[in-house]
Design an enzyme around this catalytic site. Structure first.
Site, PDB file in Angstrom:
ATOM      1  N   LYS A  54      37.404 -20.299  61.425  1.00 13.72           N
ATOM      2  CA  LYS A  54      36.926 -20.690  60.161  1.00 13.72           C
ATOM      3  C   LYS A  54      35.884 -20.221  59.487  1.00 13.72           C
ATOM      4  O   LYS A  54      35.382 -19.850  58.265  1.00 13.72           O
ATOM      5  CB  LYS A  54      37.020 -22.267  60.121  1.00 13.72           C
ATOM      6  CG  LYS A  54      38.404 -22.813  60.180  1.00 13.72           C
ATOM      7  CD  LYS A  54      38.368 -24.257  61.023  1.00 13.72           C
ATOM      8  CE  LYS A  54      39.856 -24.782  61.145  1.00 13.72           C
ATOM      9  NZ  LYS A  54      39.992 -26.021  61.788  1.00 13.72           N
ATOM     10  N   GLN A  98      36.134 -30.739  63.829  1.00 13.00           N
ATOM     11  CA  GLN A  98      37.357 -30.280  64.324  1.00 13.00           C
ATOM     12  C   GLN A  98      37.936 -31.280  65.400  1.00 13.00           C
ATOM     13  O   GLN A  98      37.349 -31.822  66.348  1.00 13.00           O
ATOM     14  CB  GLN A  98      36.884 -28.913  65.344  1.00 13.00           C
ATOM     15  CG  GLN A  98      38.155 -28.181  65.951  1.00 13.00           C
ATOM     16  CD  GLN A  98      38.807 -27.805  64.941  1.00 13.00           C
ATOM     17  OE1 GLN A  98      38.505 -27.161  63.779  1.00 13.00           O
ATOM     18  NE2 GLN A  98      40.220 -27.737  65.348  1.00 13.00           N
ATOM     19  N   ASP A 121      38.825 -31.656  54.640  1.00 16.03           N
ATOM     20  CA  ASP A 121      40.110 -31.487  55.602  1.00 16.03           C
ATOM     21  C   ASP A 121      41.111 -32.204  54.996  1.00 16.03           C
ATOM     22  O   ASP A 121      42.487 -32.545  55.428  1.00 16.03           O
ATOM     23  CB  ASP A 121      39.760 -31.961  56.891  1.00 16.03           C
ATOM     24  CG  ASP A 121      40.106 -30.715  58.096  1.00 16.03           C
ATOM     25  OD1 ASP A 121      40.524 -29.831  57.808  1.00 16.03           O
ATOM     26  OD2 ASP A 121      39.485 -30.952  59.200  1.00 16.03           O
TER      27      ASP A 121
END
Ligand code: NDP
Length: 294
Positions: A54, A98, A121
């Site tokens: 990412k 994460q 997200d």
């Protein structure tokens, strides 16, 4: 019949290129550069690899990447304090924690802490709630299901009026995917580990999404002729011919399914590249929101 192969690598690259151009334009016109902060807790190698990918993609597209790593024994207070600091930082547009977090941490409480306007997200309960409600739209849609919808769109597959079956009901893939297809006017069935006679459902699907985490579970005889098959699964399968001893396969048995389906995503090269591309798009959107408030 052999299915049309839905090429996520090239569609993902196209999305990335669009983001790159928009980022360059934002910088030129407003002197503003989007920033994505990543939070990695612990040393899980898979999580570290995903975060690294990412960050590299951010750099490629001109997005500022701000990496934070906390030790595996970080406390709930420490993780939430970091998120709060990033919430307050005007240089950070998107915050990506994460997952999965180490077991001793309360994942939901951490996700709840993320500022709604930085929730790139799309996992904040308010964003998920808006996704579920009629007539409401979330600020951000979770990246993997959003990527699946983009693959359908770019392949000319309109869910309107179609029978859609999703196998899997996780918060990050199956459930938001079902909500998105329902919003796009498909008639949606959600299957899971307690579903009786899974094949009876999957054979009815014009659009079949597999998000199970079980290598090659959906075989060609479970697919309706002409269906669009979106394979989210990423699984390791032993393969002595490979140097690393395994190869990646999806939740769909590709060779048999592609003979029946009308369109199908490969693994790798299907949904995977879309997840990261949509994360970049969400980060751009977060920067646009921040800029509009300046
Ligand atoms: P989860 O383990 O969270 O969810 C799996 C789902 O599959 C659950 O809803 C479970 O049902 C269901 N399931 C399990 N066994 C069966 C069965 N025998 N029959 C029917 N349904 C079953 O996984 P995720 O949603 O996080 O991930 C799914 C897959 O997608 C994994 O392979 C993962 O690696 C991959 N993935 C890929 C991404 C990408 O970018 N391409 C991103 C995210 C995930 P129940 O709810 O009853 O337990």
């Amino acid at each position: 019949m052999t299915a049309q192969i839905i090429d996520g690598t090239s569609i993902g690259a196209k999305v990335q290129e669009e983001v790159k151009q928009a980022v360059a334009q934002m910088k030129e016109e407003h002197g503003y550069v989007p920033g994505l902060a990543t939070v990695l807790v612990g040393e899980d190698p898979a999580s570290a690899t995903y975060v690294g990918m990412k960050q590299r993609t951010c750099e490629k597209l001109g997005i500022r990447s701000i990496g934070h790593t906390l030790p595996a024994d970080a406390t709930q207070e420490e993780v939430e304090a970091l998120v709060a600091k990033l919430n307050a930082d005007p240089d950070v547009n998107g915050i990506l924690v994460q997952l999965p977090l180490p077991k001793h941490l309360d994942e939901e409480a951490v996700l709840n802490t993320i500022d709604l306007e930085k929730d790139v997200d799309g996992f904040h309960p308010v964003n998920i709630g808006r996704l579920a409600m009629k007539g409401r739209n979330p600020l951000f849609v979770p990246c993997t299901p959003a990527g699946c919808m983009r693959l359908l769109k770019e392949s000319g597959i309109d869910p309107n009026g179609k029978e859609a079956v999703i196998v899997g009901r996780s918060n990050i893939v199956g459930l938001p995917m079902a909500m998105l297809l329902q919003k796009a006017n498909a008639t949606v069935t959600i299957c899971h580990s307690r579903t009786k006679d899974l094949a009876a459902h999957t054979r009815n699907a014009d659009i079949l999404v597999a998000a199970i985490g079980w290598a090659e579970m959906i075989t060609g005889d479970m697919v309706k002729p002409g269906a669009a098959v979106i394979d989210v699964g990423i699984n390791q399968k032993e393969d002595a011919t490979k140097k690393r001893g395994y190869r990646l396969v999806g939740d769909v048995e590709y060779d048999s399914a592609k003979e029946v389906a009308g369109a199908i995503t490969p693994v790798p090269g299907g949904v995977g590249p879309m997840t990261i591309a949509l994360l970049m798009e969400n980060t751009l959107r977060a920067a646009q929101i921040a800029l509009s408030k300046k």
